[in-house]
Write an enzyme that holds these catalytic residues in place. Structure first.
Site, PDB file in Angstrom:
ATOM      1  N   SER A  58       0.800  -1.218   0.000  1.00  0.00           N
ATOM      2  CA  SER A  58       0.000   0.000   0.000  1.00  0.00           C
ATOM      3  C   SER A  58       0.834   1.270   0.000  1.00  0.00           C
ATOM      4  O   SER A  58       0.286   2.354  -0.127  1.00  0.00           O
ATOM      5  CB  SER A  58      -0.957   0.003   1.186  1.00  0.00           C
ATOM      6  OG  SER A  58      -0.230  -0.071   2.374  1.00  0.00           O
TER       7      SER A  58
ATOM      8  N   ASP B 281      -7.535   5.883   5.638  1.00  0.00           N
ATOM      9  CA  ASP B 281      -7.535   4.620   6.377  1.00  0.00           C
ATOM     10  C   ASP B 281      -8.703   4.440   7.329  1.00  0.00           C
ATOM     11  O   ASP B 281      -8.680   3.518   8.140  1.00  0.00           O
ATOM     12  CB  ASP B 281      -6.244   4.515   7.202  1.00  0.00           C
ATOM     13  CG  ASP B 281      -5.036   4.307   6.327  1.00  0.00           C
ATOM     14  OD1 ASP B 281      -5.229   4.094   5.127  1.00  0.00           O
ATOM     15  OD2 ASP B 281      -3.925   4.356   6.862  1.00  0.00           O
TER      16      ASP B 281
ATOM     17  N   HIS C 251       1.726   3.559   7.034  1.00  0.00           N
ATOM     18  CA  HIS C 251       1.052   4.528   6.177  1.00  0.00           C
ATOM     19  C   HIS C 251       1.451   5.956   6.533  1.00  0.00           C
ATOM     20  O   HIS C 251       1.968   6.216   7.619  1.00  0.00           O
ATOM     21  CB  HIS C 251      -0.468   4.389   6.279  1.00  0.00           C
ATOM     22  CG  HIS C 251      -1.024   3.283   5.434  1.00  0.00           C
ATOM     23  ND1 HIS C 251      -2.343   2.955   5.416  1.00  0.00           N
ATOM     24  CD2 HIS C 251      -0.423   2.434   4.567  1.00  0.00           C
ATOM     25  CE1 HIS C 251      -2.541   1.945   4.585  1.00  0.00           C
ATOM     26  NE2 HIS C 251      -1.391   1.603   4.060  1.00  0.00           N
TER      27      HIS C 251
END
Lengths: 178, 177
Positions: free
Chosen positions: A55, A122, A95
């Site tokens: 990701s 998210d 992230h």
């Protein structure tokens, strides 16, 4: 096939086995000490992590090694890449911080993150939480080494490899004489 | 000992220490490059509308919509240990006594030096919102263009390439057309 090795093993005797076991234990113990020491210095429960998902591509690929720190009195900022673990989720996520909101009344920093390679933020990953908080965060990414961690992913994907490696190393440690 | 195991052991040990030394040298070398490019960030318009989100979490709040211009030549940031740049436009604003906010409203990944001469006129990709769900008590916002240099190996570095000259006020909320 292994007769030579077995003969060798018998010749070396019991004391040698004990010594090798002790050596083995030293290696494991010093590894653990370094790991925990690093954890103390960086204030992070896991100062080195391996990237498990795609990701954050093209920045981080599966198997890349990340070095984290988590200083107590430093706030998080947008653009920081954080590793966080939501209670109930089994793997930590790497992230980037998209929003920070310092709530002055509660003296808390609320965060929203997003993977560079994802289209949406998210919120869906937070398992019902509205915002991410400091207590969820393992650390900020400071340094980067490509692909070195792929061994651990390979060992997770193919457990046989793990047992073969452990067994082989153990056997070698017992048989070899220095 | 000249057994096959010890040979393998020696060769792999040498290989990995050489690799580590090389990685360290590359990582350290990027500290020599200290480019600090500057650009311009201009705001064209800021509007505030009530959200009409289908998602429950996002409903009943005000969202700001921003049009902006970015011109920045970030090519000096590319050197031999630059894998990519992550650039983003951020709005920073306080709400009297309640909160301090920093929200990334636009971002881009730049992977080639040729693409690093930014000339963008765009609007926000991500929601610009306030913690109290209203911009009523929000002070004027600073808008900045920031970048993150991501290396092939080594340390991640951050910088600021542009900042609006004066803070920009949030207008009163408008009715959705």
């Amino acid at each position: 096939m292994f007769s030579e090795e077995i003969k060798n093993f018998k010749r070396l005797g019991f004391r040698h086995v004990l010594l090798q076991l002790l050596n083995f234990a030293t290696v494991i113990a010093s590894g653990l000490m370094i790991w925990k020491g690093l954890g103390l210095v960086t204030n992070s429960e896991s100062p080195i992590v391996v990237v498990l998902s795609g990701s954050m591509e093209p920045a981080f690929y599966r198997g890349d090694l990340l070095f984290l720190t988590n200083p107590v009195n430093e706030r998080y900022q947008t653009g920081d890449i954080t590793v966080y673990k939501i209670p109930g989720a089994d793997i930590p996520i790497v992230h980037r911080v998209l929003e920070t909101h310092d709530d002055k009344k509660k003296d808390k920093q609320l965060l929203l993150t997003k993977g560079d390679n994802n289209y949406v933020d998210d919120l869906e990953l937070y398992q019902g939480l509205q915002w991410l908080e400091r207590k969820h965060i393992v650390g900020k990414v400071r340094g980067f080494l490509p692909y070195i961690g792929y061994v651990t992913i390979a060992m997770n994907d193919f457990p046989q490899l793990k047992y073969a490696l452990l067994g082989g190393l153990g056997l070698l440690a017992l048989i070899q004489r220095e | 000992m000249h057994s096959i195991f010890s040979r393998i052991n020696n060769v792999s040990a040498l290989l990995s220490s050489c690799m580590m030394a090389l990685f360290a040298a590359i990582a350290l070398s990027s500290f020599v490059f200290t480019a600090d490019p500057k650009g311009d960030l201009g705001l064209l318009s800021v509007k505030v509308y009530p959200a009409s989100g289908a998602k429950k979490a996002h409903s009943k709040q005000e969202l700001a919509f921003v049009n902006f211009n970015v011109t920045a030549d970030l090519r000096p940031l590319f050197h031999w240990n630059t894998k990519q740049l992550f650039v983003w436009v951020e709005a920073e604003f306080n709400n009297t006594k309640k909160s301090e906010n920093a929200v990334a409203i636009w971002d881009r990944i730049i992977r080639r030096k040729d693409d690093a001469n930014l000339k963008v006129s765009g609007k926000n990709k991500y929601m610009l919102r306030e913690l109290t769900k209203s911009f009523k008590n929000a002070e004027p916002a600073h808008y900045t263009l920031k970048y993150n240099v991501m290396p092939y190996v080594g340390v991640l570095t951050y910088g600021e390439a542009a900042r609006t000259n004066a803070p920009v006020e949030f207008p009163l909320v408008q009715k959705r057309v």
